[in-house]
Design an enzyme around this catalytic site. Structure first.
Site, PDB file in Angstrom:
ATOM      1  N   LYS A 128      48.838  50.270  29.704  1.00 55.42           N
ATOM      2  CA  LYS A 128      47.565  49.894  30.337  1.00 55.42           C
ATOM      3  C   LYS A 128      46.440  50.514  29.531  1.00 55.42           C
ATOM      4  CE  LYS A 128      46.062  47.641  33.970  1.00 55.42           C
ATOM      5  NZ  LYS A 128      46.768  46.562  34.705  1.00 55.42           N
ATOM      6  N   ASP A 168      42.465  42.548  33.274  1.00 53.23           N
ATOM      7  CA  ASP A 168      42.628  43.216  34.565  1.00 53.23           C
ATOM      8  C   ASP A 168      41.218  43.229  35.167  1.00 53.23           C
ATOM      9  OD1 ASP A 168      44.758  44.924  36.158  1.00 53.23           O
ATOM     10  OD2 ASP A 168      42.936  46.092  36.282  1.00 53.23           O
TER      11      ASP A 168
HETATM   12  P1  NDP Z   1      38.551  40.897  38.891  1.00 53.91           P
HETATM   13  O1  NDP Z   1      37.677  41.785  38.097  1.00 53.91           O
HETATM   14  O2  NDP Z   1      38.625  39.460  38.577  1.00 53.91           O
HETATM   15  O3  NDP Z   1      38.214  41.035  40.438  1.00 53.91           O
HETATM   16  C1  NDP Z   1      38.266  42.266  41.081  1.00 53.91           C
HETATM   17  C2  NDP Z   1      37.790  42.089  42.506  1.00 53.91           C
HETATM   18  O4  NDP Z   1      38.021  43.294  43.227  1.00 53.91           O
HETATM   19  C3  NDP Z   1      36.301  41.834  42.598  1.00 53.91           C
HETATM   20  O5  NDP Z   1      36.036  41.058  43.732  1.00 53.91           O
HETATM   21  C4  NDP Z   1      35.741  43.239  42.736  1.00 53.91           C
HETATM   22  O6  NDP Z   1      34.476  43.300  43.360  1.00 53.91           O
HETATM   23  C5  NDP Z   1      36.775  43.875  43.614  1.00 53.91           C
HETATM   24  N1  NDP Z   1      36.805  45.321  43.355  1.00 53.91           N
HETATM   25  C6  NDP Z   1      37.036  45.934  42.183  1.00 53.91           C
HETATM   26  N2  NDP Z   1      36.949  47.268  42.298  1.00 53.91           N
HETATM   27  C7  NDP Z   1      36.638  47.491  43.555  1.00 53.91           C
HETATM   28  C8  NDP Z   1      36.411  48.668  44.295  1.00 53.91           C
HETATM   29  N3  NDP Z   1      36.469  49.896  43.725  1.00 53.91           N
HETATM   30  N4  NDP Z   1      36.133  48.527  45.618  1.00 53.91           N
HETATM   31  C9  NDP Z   1      36.080  47.286  46.185  1.00 53.91           C
HETATM   32  N5  NDP Z   1      36.275  46.134  45.532  1.00 53.91           N
HETATM   33  C10 NDP Z   1      36.552  46.236  44.245  1.00 53.91           C
HETATM   34  O7  NDP Z   1      40.013  41.575  38.786  1.00 53.91           O
HETATM   35  P2  NDP Z   1      41.433  40.940  39.132  1.00 53.91           P
HETATM   36  O8  NDP Z   1      41.315  39.926  40.203  1.00 53.91           O
HETATM   37  O9  NDP Z   1      42.055  40.558  37.847  1.00 53.91           O
HETATM   38  O10 NDP Z   1      42.232  42.227  39.661  1.00 53.91           O
HETATM   39  C11 NDP Z   1      42.330  42.543  41.051  1.00 53.91           C
HETATM   40  C12 NDP Z   1      43.532  43.443  41.269  1.00 53.91           C
HETATM   41  O11 NDP Z   1      44.718  42.771  40.852  1.00 53.91           O
HETATM   42  C13 NDP Z   1      43.528  44.774  40.491  1.00 53.91           C
HETATM   43  O12 NDP Z   1      44.158  45.762  41.276  1.00 53.91           O
HETATM   44  C14 NDP Z   1      44.395  44.468  39.282  1.00 53.91           C
HETATM   45  O13 NDP Z   1      44.957  45.638  38.723  1.00 53.91           O
HETATM   46  C15 NDP Z   1      45.450  43.586  39.929  1.00 53.91           C
HETATM   47  N6  NDP Z   1      46.206  42.724  39.021  1.00 53.91           N
HETATM   48  C16 NDP Z   1      45.580  41.833  38.209  1.00 53.91           C
HETATM   49  C17 NDP Z   1      46.327  41.000  37.393  1.00 53.91           C
HETATM   50  C18 NDP Z   1      45.694  39.957  36.548  1.00 53.91           C
HETATM   51  O14 NDP Z   1      46.434  39.178  35.943  1.00 53.91           O
HETATM   52  N7  NDP Z   1      44.379  39.853  36.481  1.00 53.91           N
HETATM   53  C19 NDP Z   1      47.795  41.109  37.332  1.00 53.91           C
HETATM   54  C20 NDP Z   1      48.365  42.028  38.295  1.00 53.91           C
HETATM   55  C21 NDP Z   1      47.576  42.807  39.088  1.00 53.91           C
HETATM   56  P3  NDP Z   1      33.146  43.493  42.476  1.00 53.91           P
HETATM   57  O15 NDP Z   1      32.844  42.143  41.926  1.00 53.91           O
HETATM   58  O16 NDP Z   1      32.131  44.000  43.417  1.00 53.91           O
HETATM   59  O17 NDP Z   1      33.498  44.497  41.399  1.00 53.91           O
HETATM   60  O1  2IT Z   2      48.527  44.647  36.261  1.00 56.45           O
HETATM   61  C1  2IT Z   2      48.949  43.692  35.570  1.00 56.45           C
HETATM   62  O2  2IT Z   2      50.125  43.338  35.595  1.00 56.45           O
HETATM   63  C2  2IT Z   2      47.981  42.972  34.739  1.00 56.45           C
HETATM   64  N1  2IT Z   2      46.787  43.275  34.765  1.00 56.45           N
HETATM   65  C3  2IT Z   2      48.446  41.877  33.826  1.00 56.45           C
HETATM   66  C4  2IT Z   2      49.047  42.452  32.569  1.00 56.45           C
HETATM   67  C5  2IT Z   2      49.377  41.450  31.493  1.00 56.45           C
HETATM   68  O3  2IT Z   2      49.774  41.930  30.432  1.00 56.45           O
HETATM   69  O4  2IT Z   2      49.264  40.243  31.701  1.00 56.45           O
END
Ligand code: NDP
Ligand code: 2IT
Length: 455
Positions: A128, A168
């Site tokens: 990461k 992420d």
């Molecule tokens: P984005 O940046 O697209 O969206 C994140 C969302 O979460 C936004 O709505 C954001 O709000 C909110 N958020 C972030 N930080 C906080 C906080 N401290 N308190 C409250 N709300 C918060 O990210 P993703 O959708 O990609 O990721 C969301 C989650 O999914 C994370 O935990 C990530 O690690 C996990 N994840 C993502 C993957 C991927 O492929 N993208 C894969 C596996 C897991 P705001 O706009 O206000 O910041």
């Molecule tokens: O938490 C996760 O698994 C991710 N943000 C996606 C990682 C990836 O390599 O696609």
């Protein structure tokens, strides 16, 4: 609570060596606890000190990133890449750009990624990275300059067979594009060094959708163990970014009714349900206009908006009547009170799109109540799995159809569910997906480490 001398000792050492890393401690203790039944059966793992080795990242890279703002000011940030474990494949994992990013958060994420990636069945190690840079409120040119500066240092440590970063929080299509452009310019090579790329330059169909779709496929598998489907189920979804948006889309595809979304300022509750037209509004709001979720409540009638500041001790989004919950924002967004609220409101299926969104006491409550609880490292593995599929397509210079990638993603999620369920049964706790996912993910990595000697 840890019971075995061996796991207690490992955890004590981690706390002593890495003080001030609460999120990392939380991820480690949860895994160690699950692994106790495995350790009881495998003295060879203890003798080879596999646990002590796996909690220590293979490599931690930290670097300065300086870039120029539009007004001529110079901002300085810290960049990171945590290369957790490469026993079963090249390091693989996302990059997070968020002001809260620190060593503890990235070490927890890299640690979780080791087991998650192992569960996918694709040969990928765990990593990461990221920075405390906040893309929110920055111009496209500022984000571009930051990404170029970040990659100018990171490029030394990554490569298509070495370490393959992805997105992420705060790192989406725009950021991946700039990072890839910088990699190509610096190294004068074109290859699949990043995933989540745009379709015109080596990206995979379904990668943007994959994490959200996967979390819903995982929920459907859990529900199927009780002879149920998502049809007609009311669903709470948090966040409004990449994972949340495609979680809502797949819930709609499977006949469920999503009623909430949030961002770091507050949450919306739409009793009538978030339909496809409203979802399209959210996608434009968040991905194009980069606005706040409050605007949803301004646009649609009958929607309740609650700012975060309204409730200092709990998160309003988990206090509505529902059947299923899909936490899709960030770590520890479900505290103990939130977990109690979920249970009291009738939620009996929780599928974690986010990484470690539930605090330890919340997880314990879910397990005690025997609800269907899919921890992030299993439920959100669809994202990295489809990244693995993107790497496979890049490696053979081909691209697969939407249907083909979705079929493979669905198959992988079914397999992850089946292996976590089987491992939970093998270690005496059928239906405990925390134990099942940790044990199944761990054994493969541990066996690979044993085979490769002492490193
Ligand atoms: P984005 O940046 O697209 O969206 C994140 C969302 O979460 C936004 O709505 C954001 O709000 C909110 N958020 C972030 N930080 C906080 C906080 N401290 N308190 C409250 N709300 C918060 O990210 P993703 O959708 O990609 O990721 C969301 C989650 O999914 C994370 O935990 C990530 O690690 C996990 N994840 C993502 C993957 C991927 O492929 N993208 C894969 C596996 C897991 P705001 O706009 O206000 O910041
Ligand atoms: O938490 C996760 O698994 C991710 N943000 C996606 C990682 C990836 O390599 O696609």
């Amino acid at each position: 609570m840890l019971k075995l001398q061996e796991t207690i000792k490992v955890f004590e050492d981690v706390k002593k060596r890495d003080p001030g890393q609460p999120e990392f401690h939380q991820a480690v203790v949860e895994v160690l606890e699950s692994l106790e039944p495995v350790i009881r059966k495998r003295p060879d793992y203890v003798k080879a000190r596999i646990l002590e080795r796996i909690v220590e990242p293979e490599r931690v890279i930290m670097f300065r990133v300086a870039y120029e703002r539009d007004n001529g000011d110079i901002d300085i940030h810290r960049g990171y890449r945590i290369q957790g474990n490469s026993a079963i494949g090249p390091y693989k994992g996302g990059c997070r750009f968020h002001p809260s990013v620190n060593l503890s958060i990235l070490k927890f994420l890299a640690f979780e990624q080791i087991f998650k990636n192992s569960l996918t069945g694709i040969p990928m190690g765990g990593a990461k990275g990221g920075s405390d840079f906040d893309p929110k409120g920055k111009s496209d040119r500022e984000v571009e300059r930051f990404c170029k500066a970040f990659m100018t240092e990171l490029f030394r440590y990554i490569g298509p067979n070495t370490d393959v970063p992805a997105g992420d929080i705060g790192v989406g299509a725009r950021e991946i594009g700039y990072l890839f452009g910088a990699w190509k310019k610096i190294t004068a090579t074109w290859n699949g060094v990043l995933t989540g790329k745009g379709l015109s330059y080596g990206g995979s169909l379904i990668r943007p959708e994959a994490t959200g779709y996967g979390a819903v496929y995982f929920a459907a598998e859990m529900l199927a163990t009780r002879g149920e489907t998502l049809e007609g189920k009311t669903c709470l979804v948090s966040g409004s970014g990449n994972v949340a948006q495609y979680t809502v889309e797949k819930i709609l595809d499977l006949g469920g009714k999503p009623v909430t979304l949030s961002d770091s300022d507050g949450c919306i509750y739409d009793e009538a349900g978030i339909d496809r037209e409203k979802l399209a509004f959210v996608m434009d709001l968040k991905n194009v206009r980069r606005g706040r979720i409050k605007e949803y409540a301004d646009k649609y009638k009958g929607v309740v908006y609650t700012p975060v500041s309204a409730n200092p001790d709990h998160n309003q989004i988990w206090d509505y009547k529902a059947d299923c919950a899909f936490p899709s924002a960030t770590q520890n967004e479900i505290n103990l009170k939130d977990a109690q609220n979920l249970i009291r409101n009738g939620v009996y299926c929780v599928s974690e799109g986010a990484n470690m969104p539930t605090c330890i006491e919340g997880v314990e409550l879910f397990l005690e109540k025997k609800i269907l609880y899919g921890p992030g490292k299993a439920a959100n593995a669809g994202g990295v799995s489809t990244s693995g599929l993107e790497m496979a397509q890049n490696a053979c210079f081909s691209s697969w159809s939407r249907e083909e990638v979705d079929r493979r993603l669905h198959e992988i999620m079914k397999n992850i569910h089946a292996s976590a369920l089987a491992a939970s049964e093998a270690y005496g706790s059928k239906g405990n997906y925390v134990l099942g996912a940790n044990a199944a993910g761990f054994v493969k990595v541990a066996d690979a480490m044993l085979a490769q000697g002492i490193w």
